[in-house]
Design an enzyme around this catalytic site. Structure first.
Site, PDB file in Angstrom:
ATOM      1  N   LYS A   1     -18.650  24.596 -27.564  1.00  0.00           N
ATOM      2  CA  LYS A   1     -18.552  23.153 -27.811  1.00  0.00           C
ATOM      3  C   LYS A   1     -19.405  22.379 -26.808  1.00  0.00           C
ATOM      4  O   LYS A   1     -20.086  21.429 -27.175  1.00  0.00           O
ATOM      5  CB  LYS A   1     -17.101  22.688 -27.652  1.00  0.00           C
ATOM      6  CG  LYS A   1     -16.222  22.842 -28.845  1.00  0.00           C
ATOM      7  CD  LYS A   1     -14.982  22.016 -28.585  1.00  0.00           C
ATOM      8  CE  LYS A   1     -13.796  22.486 -29.365  1.00  0.00           C
ATOM      9  NZ  LYS A   1     -12.604  21.698 -29.055  1.00  0.00           N
TER      10      LYS A   1
ATOM     11  N   ASP B   1     -10.467  17.138 -30.883  1.00  0.00           N
ATOM     12  CA  ASP B   1      -9.679  18.175 -31.517  1.00  0.00           C
ATOM     13  C   ASP B   1     -10.205  18.303 -32.922  1.00  0.00           C
ATOM     14  O   ASP B   1     -10.588  17.299 -33.555  1.00  0.00           O
ATOM     15  CB  ASP B   1      -8.181  17.843 -31.502  1.00  0.00           C
ATOM     16  CG  ASP B   1      -7.334  19.097 -31.689  1.00  0.00           C
ATOM     17  OD1 ASP B   1      -7.656  20.135 -31.082  1.00  0.00           O
ATOM     18  OD2 ASP B   1      -6.351  19.039 -32.452  1.00  0.00           O
TER      19      ASP B   1
ATOM     20  N   TYR C   1     -14.155  29.265 -37.816  1.00  0.00           N
ATOM     21  CA  TYR C   1     -14.231  29.466 -39.263  1.00  0.00           C
ATOM     22  C   TYR C   1     -15.650  29.291 -39.817  1.00  0.00           C
ATOM     23  O   TYR C   1     -15.852  29.348 -41.028  1.00  0.00           O
ATOM     24  CB  TYR C   1     -13.284  28.488 -39.978  1.00  0.00           C
ATOM     25  CG  TYR C   1     -11.832  28.655 -39.604  1.00  0.00           C
ATOM     26  CD1 TYR C   1     -11.042  29.614 -40.225  1.00  0.00           C
ATOM     27  CD2 TYR C   1     -11.236  27.851 -38.629  1.00  0.00           C
ATOM     28  CE1 TYR C   1      -9.697  29.769 -39.899  1.00  0.00           C
ATOM     29  CE2 TYR C   1      -9.905  27.995 -38.288  1.00  0.00           C
ATOM     30  CZ  TYR C   1      -9.141  28.964 -38.924  1.00  0.00           C
ATOM     31  OH  TYR C   1      -7.813  29.115 -38.594  1.00  0.00           O
TER      32      TYR C   1
ATOM     33  N   LYS D   1     -26.831  22.848 -37.846  1.00  0.00           N
ATOM     34  CA  LYS D   1     -25.416  22.509 -37.932  1.00  0.00           C
ATOM     35  C   LYS D   1     -25.149  21.153 -37.280  1.00  0.00           C
ATOM     36  O   LYS D   1     -24.392  20.343 -37.813  1.00  0.00           O
ATOM     37  CB  LYS D   1     -24.568  23.601 -37.261  1.00  0.00           C
ATOM     38  CG  LYS D   1     -23.074  23.307 -37.319  1.00  0.00           C
ATOM     39  CD  LYS D   1     -22.262  24.319 -36.534  1.00  0.00           C
ATOM     40  CE  LYS D   1     -20.814  23.872 -36.446  1.00  0.00           C
ATOM     41  NZ  LYS D   1     -20.015  24.684 -35.539  1.00  0.00           N
TER      42      LYS D   1
END
Length: 194
Positions: free
Chosen positions: A12, A68, A153, A174
């Site tokens: 992240k 989150d 995922y 992405k």
């Protein structure tokens, strides 16, 4: 501007630093001396995001943001949602979580691909004021893993109007369309407006 990103997730951190560019100096939790587990006890993604940011602000007095993210599958009434990281148990294993998603869809006799979405909520605490930013990407869950990039995922999620999974895309590809990128674009626009 210096900000703390309330995460210990290296993936992240790299993704967000690429989005923020040179206008912001990003500090990690370790940089500010936070080595403890940040609580995530809320029933919603937005609630967890706020709880994490609030913890850092109240304990360290540092302007911070926390995110989150959850995968929400329509046929599973929004599961795994806020439990996405530990859907298959406390070990937080991406392979186990993916298998659990497939098993739950099979239990409900849901054909694949199945409609799903990724939701990211970012909470920014800036000088004691709270702001939230949301990013959503619609897509589908497929029945096989494809690609080696990304995490979680990503190998089984195909974004809307795409033929490749997030894991088949480079980080740059992405980043242009991800739920996190959309939420962070709103955050960056907010920070730069002054």
């Amino acid at each position: 501007m210096t900000l703390c990103f309330a995460t210990n997730n290296a993936n992240k951190l790299a993704e967000i630093q690429a989005l923020l560019g040179d206008d912001f100096q990003l500090k990690t939790l370790a940089d500010i001396g936070c080595h403890e587990e940040i609580p995530e006890e809320q029933p919603t993604i937005a609630g967890n995001s706020r709880q994490k940011a609030e913890f850092v602000w109240e304990k360290f007095g540092v302007n911070t943001f926390a995110d989150d993210t959850g995968l929400e599958i329509a046929a599973l009434n929004g599961e795994p949602g806020v439990h996405s990281a530990h859907y298959a148990g406390p070990q937080r294993d991406a392979d186990d979580n993916t298998r659990r998603v497939w098993d739950r869809l099979a239990e409900r006799k849901v054909p694949l691909p199945a409609d799903a979405r990724f939701l990211t909520v970012i909470t920014l605490v800036l000088n004691g004021e709270y702001h939230q930013f949301e990013g959503i990407v619609q897509g589908t869950i497929i029945g096989e893993k494809r690609g080696t990039h990304g995490f979680g995922y990503d190998p089984v999620f195909v974004p809307e109007n795409q033929s490749r999974t997030f894991a088949e895309m480079t980080m740059a590809e992405k980043s242009r369309q991800s739920h996190r990128a959309r939420a962070f674009a709103k955050l960056v626009a907010f920070l730069k407006k002054d």
